[in-house]
Design an enzyme around this catalytic site. Structure first.
Site, mmCIF file in Angstrom:
data_model
loop_
_atom_site.group_PDB
_atom_site.id
_atom_site.type_symbol
_atom_site.label_atom_id
_atom_site.label_comp_id
_atom_site.label_asym_id
_atom_site.label_seq_id
_atom_site.Cartn_x
_atom_site.Cartn_y
_atom_site.Cartn_z
ATOM 1 N N TYR A 105 -54.459 9.340 43.364
ATOM 2 C CA TYR A 105 -54.662 10.259 44.492
ATOM 3 C C TYR A 105 -55.059 11.657 44.033
ATOM 4 O O TYR A 105 -55.864 12.319 44.657
ATOM 5 C CB TYR A 105 -53.390 10.337 45.345
ATOM 6 C CG TYR A 105 -53.272 9.176 46.294
ATOM 7 C CD1 TYR A 105 -54.298 8.930 47.218
ATOM 8 C CD2 TYR A 105 -52.182 8.322 46.275
ATOM 9 C CE1 TYR A 105 -54.206 7.857 48.092
ATOM 10 C CE2 TYR A 105 -52.091 7.247 47.149
ATOM 11 C CZ TYR A 105 -53.099 7.025 48.048
ATOM 12 O OH TYR A 105 -53.032 5.975 48.915
ATOM 13 N N GLU A 206 -37.004 -15.512 32.771
ATOM 14 C CA GLU A 206 -38.107 -15.185 33.682
ATOM 15 C C GLU A 206 -37.582 -14.864 35.068
ATOM 16 O O GLU A 206 -38.022 -13.902 35.704
ATOM 17 C CB GLU A 206 -39.079 -16.379 33.731
ATOM 18 C CG GLU A 206 -40.182 -16.235 34.766
ATOM 19 C CD GLU A 206 -40.942 -17.535 35.013
ATOM 20 O OE1 GLU A 206 -40.798 -18.494 34.223
ATOM 21 O OE2 GLU A 206 -41.689 -17.592 36.007
ATOM 22 N N ASP A 258 -39.946 -21.155 33.397
ATOM 23 C CA ASP A 258 -40.239 -22.444 34.031
ATOM 24 C C ASP A 258 -41.049 -23.291 33.063
ATOM 25 O O ASP A 258 -41.725 -22.771 32.178
ATOM 26 C CB ASP A 258 -41.090 -22.235 35.288
ATOM 27 C CG ASP A 258 -40.291 -21.597 36.428
ATOM 28 O OD1 ASP A 258 -39.042 -21.610 36.351
ATOM 29 O OD2 ASP A 258 -40.933 -21.081 37.371
#
Lengths: 386, 532
Positions: A105, A206, A258
């Site tokens: 910005y 995770e 996973d």
């Protein structure tokens, strides 16, 4: 305001401002000598990404791009790069802590050129944050200063608990006294000082939810572990924190994700670094990190190993791999650092079975099974992929 | 077959009265347009051909709203018409001063008479003509009608008065049943297009709604008027030779002498060759020639070899500068170019093609280039789709090849065909047939100007690119200077010396890189950079 600011911030800020300034003063000198100003930036492309087998790191190669302001194709990028550098520099000297969104910005405005005829040409310094983020990385590569060192903050994502004391800012934090919560790893992990600890390994998980379960059941107390979650894809701070634990305290790092290509890639980012950010791997990657699981042999077993799941459990917990998973697996297979025997076995088993599994499935079998059986047993048996 | 069938000859006037559409008078709207056209063209022929700068006053007024009767009146400052010629010139079909071989706007000797015929078919007011020949001390006024059966003028009134001011010219007034609403756009277009090709004319036009249009004279330069020439051997037919013999008024003349005297490029040797090829005797009296003789003569004329092409002296082109002037003034484009080609011939008729092109600027882009068609300085408005000029510009030229981008064309292409014989598709004179030689020449001419346009567009593109480069740098220099200066001044400050120094140095670097000349450098200061 500065009386409440930590000492370390002040020091680091001063260092970063000086370093940044010295790089850009070079450009000013070029211009004063009537030479075209040129930024020499290491190329951030896949072709200029080198896998260092010795150090097991993804590093930027020797190729550099010359961003010359007088080169029409580079002029805008040049303008954006110096604009961003000047904003970061201003923030540093003004004791500010901008985020990359703030920087976007602050630099965003419209340049208007009015012709003598009255016709005007308008252009924004940048439109999307992608553009400003991109030049931030260029500045990191050009100055070899990471954004954290330039006091650019980002959202905290990683968490840690364990029997350990650290100094953050002016305070001492006892990571064993976080109650049911955990310490959010600050965006500037290099400013943390390790005081003392009583731990034998680091376990990175995770999934945030599984992290909480292990924390509340007292896993880290029982096994002398530093317990960390990356809440999905790890941010830079978590990776740097893990690297420091491994490098400075010599603690082994185990990573639990996973059982799918996405989980493998998370492990890969911890261990080797990401392709986009290979310039920071040298400081963020943990080449010694070990992939603890969940592995394909944990699910299906092999000649030398009994599976952790029964036939019935497999039936219930396994998710069929999707096309994108297969595609991703094939992609990973082509990466240099996945070309080891163990990984080739893992990936081909996945491609053969076309099955994936979430860590939660192991917890579903029983949290106690996961905490006191599966994890300690695998560590004890060195049943991981390195 | 009925045995009751009657055979009768009809006069040319009768013929055109029965077939008004052949001359372009198919309905009230077309008739109004055609009447304006015939009068304006005659007015122009009476002026520029004779070296007079045309001043035209044209007015259409509605005189009977119920019957939709309009008065069309055209005044010129031309050479005027001798009083004894006026009745025939306006009221005898196929009588014309234009039966000579030189380029003129009218050609068939038909136009104004067709208008008069149409006029008297649906309303009763006669034709009014006021004229004073150049140098005449009197003004002559006529009220005329046509006796359709006899093809003769009926003089209802003739007067003459003194002409104290020395004014010369002609005022023709015709009343007719018309339709202004439906013909308005075509008539306005016709007048505008006439003005484009006649920028040396001053035209005032008053329409029935009371609007007055004024087209000012843009130049005093008149194109070189055409000269009368003798026919070229390739360009005559049996009827024309008969007419030429008739024109000798029965004076005795031998065939060989006739050939040498009355044709272009025919001398002793060529005359002998013609006689040989036709098998006719040199001493044959031309009044004795039979139709069969004349047919053989025409055959022989066409078989002549190594004959020079027909003389272009009979042609009057507008010229490249006047074409460019007309286009520039009428369309306010950013680029114009024109070409007047060398004379060519088809079937023994000389012709010249001129093409003008106007591009960009105030021209509204259209899905097709706008085609302005002209033949012998007459704008052709109707029947565009069947015209060879339109076909070449729109169907045969790939404008993308000449640098025009996008699928809209900010393009006006003007084509002027001059010839002693324009191959119109009909007596309405609205479209030109696809004569191979003419089509090829039009294409060559259009391509020639299109190449000029291509050069212009590519130059402009290069300039634009150079300018865009400069603009890019100029836009960024203040931002870059300010950003770099921040490392010295510790803040963004456009007043700081280092900012000013960096800005000047960067500007210099850019100027060196872009190789700007001094004039361009001077202009630089006028560029202003602002921030939002």
């Amino acid at each position: 305001m500065t009386e409440f600011v930590s000492k370390i911030d002040k020091e680091k800020r001063k260092q970063a401002a000086e370093l940044l300034r010295s790089h850009y003063i070079k450009l000013i000198e070029q211009v004063k000598r009537e030479e075209p100003p040129v930024l020499e930036i290491p190329k951030r492309t896949l072709t200029n990404t080198i896998y260092d087998k010795e150090r097991k790191l993804l590093l930027l190669g020797p190729e550099k791009l010359r961003r010359n302001f007088l080169d029409l194709n580079e002029a805008k990028k040049f303008m954006q790069t110096v604009l961003m550098a000047s904003i970061i520099y201003e923030a540093l000297v003004n004791d500010e802590y901008p985020t990359i969104r703030d920087l976007y910005y602050r630099g965003k405005h419209t340049l208007i050129l009015r012709e003598p005829s009255g016709k005007s040409y308008e252009e924004n310094t940048w439109d999307e944050q992608d553009e400003s983020d991109d030049v931030i990385v260029d500045i990191e590569v050009y100055t070899k200063l990471l954004r954290e060192e330039m006091l650019i903050l980002s959202k905290e994502k990683g968490k840690v608990v364990g029997d350990m004391r650290i100094r953050s800012g002016n305070d001492v934090i006892d990571l064993s006294k976080m109650g049911h919560g955990a310490y959010a790893i600050e965006p500037t992990p290099d400013f943390i000082e390790f005081l003392d600890y009583n731990a034998e390994f680091v376990l990175v998980i995770e999934k945030d939810a599984v992290f909480q379960q292990l924390h509340r059941i007292g896993f880290w107390k029982q096994y002398k572990a530093i317990l960390i979650t990356s809440s999905g894809q790890p941010d830079r701070a978590t990776r740097r924190f893990v690297r420091r634990l491994n490098e400075e305290l010599k603690l082994p790092v185990y990573i639990l994700t996973d059982a799918d290509p996405y989980g493998w890639y998370i492990y890969s980012v911890f261990r080797i670094g990401s392709i986009q950010l290979s310039h920071e791997s040298e400081r963020l990657a943990t080449p010694d990190a070990k992939f603890l699981g969940v592995s394909m042999t944990d699910i299906f077993g092999d000649r030398s190993k009994k599976p952790y799941l029964t036939e019935q459990e497999r039936k219930n917990f396994i998710i069929k791999a999707k096309d994108v998973d297969i595609k991703r697996a094939l992609e990973l297979k082509s990466y240099e650092w996945f070309k080891t025997k163990a990984w080739e076995k893992e990936v081909s088993m996945f491609l053969e079975k076309k099955s994936k599994l979430e860590i939660e499935a192991m917890a579903s079998k029983g949290l106690k099974f996961l905490a006191f059986n599966y994890i300690p047993e695998k560590i004890k048996n060195n049943d991981y992929i390195a | 077959m009925s045995s009751q069938e009657k055979y009768a000859t009809i006069s040319p006037a009768e013929f055109f009265k029965r077939n008004p559409e052949l001359a372009g008078f198919s309905n009230p709207s077309r008739a109004l347009y055609q009447t304006v056209r015939e009068l304006v063209e005659n007015a122009l022929d009476a002026t520029d051909v004779h070296g007079i700068l045309p001043s035209l006053k044209t007015e259409i007024a509605l005189v009977d709203e119920v019957r939709q009767i309009y008065r069309v009146s055209v005044e010129d400052n031309g050479i005027g018409i001798p009083p004894h010629v006026i009745p025939n010139a306006f009221a005898r079909v196929l009588y014309s001063s234009k039966y000579v071989l030189r380029q003129s706007r009218g050609m068939y000797g038909l136009g104004v008479k067709a208008a008069v015929l149409y006029s008297q078919m649906y309303q009763e007011r006669p034709l009014e003509v006021v004229s004073s020949p150049k140098g005449s001390k009197r003004l002559y006024m006529f009220k005329l009608k046509i006796d359709v059966v006899k093809n003769e003028p009926i003089i209802l009134e003739r007067r003459s008065v003194e002409n104290p001011t020395g004014w010369h010219g002609t005022i023709v007034t015709i009343h007719l049943v018309g339709d202004w609403i439906r013909s308005k756009s075509k008539i306005l277009e016709y007048i505008k297009r006439t003005y484009i090709i006649t920028p040396y004319a001053e035209i005032v036009f008053k329409d029935p709604e009371g609007n007055v249009y004024y087209f000012e004279r843009l130049t005093n330069k008149i194109p070189k008027p055409p000269k009368e020439v003798k026919p070229h051997p390739y360009g005559v037919d049996i009827e024309q030779i008969k007419y030429m013999i008739h024109q000798t008024d029965g004076k005795p003349m031998k065939l060989k002498e006739f050939l040498i005297k009355e044709f272009q490029h025919v001398g002793e040797a060529t005359a002998e060759e013609i006689l040989n090829k036709s098998g006719l005797r040199a001493g044959l009296e031309i009044s004795k020639l039979t139709d069969a003789d004349i047919a053989r003569l025409v055959e022989a004329l066409k078989k002549l070899e190594k004959l020079k092409p027909p003389s272009p002296e009979a042609l009057s082109v507008i010229g490249e500068d006047l074409i460019e002037l007309g286009l520039r003034k009428s369309f306010n484009p950013e680029f114009v170019a024109a070409v007047t080609r060398k004379p060519k011939a088809y079937q023994g008729h000389p012709f010249i093609v001129e093409v003008g092109i106007a591009y960009g600027g105030a021209i509204t882009p259209q899905p097709e280039p706008v085609v302005l068609r002209y033949a012998n300085k007459i704008p052709l408005i109707y029947d565009e789709g069947s015209d060879v000029m339109y076909k070449v510009v729109v169907k045969e030229i790939d404008w993308k090849r000449y640098g025009i981008e996008g699928d809209q064309y900010p393009l006006v292409v003007m084509i002027h065909l001059c010839s002693t014989k324009v191959p119109y598709k009909s007596a309405g004179k609205e479209s030109v047939s696809d004569v191979e030689e003419i089509e090829r020449e039009i294409k060559n001419a259009v391509q020639e100007v299109a190449r000029k346009l291509e050069r212009y567009i590519s130059e402009k593109k290069k300039e634009m690119e150079a300018k865009m480069k400069l603009i890019t740098y100029l836009k960024y220099i203040p931002e870059v200077s300010q950003s770099l200066a921040t490392f010295i001044a510790n803040k963004r400050d456009m007043q700081s010396d280092v900012y000013k120094e960096l800005k000047a140095a960067l500007t210099n670097l850019v100027l060196k890189r872009l190789n700007l000349n001094d004039v361009e450098k001077l202009q630089l200061d006028a560029y202003k950079v602002e921030e939002l």
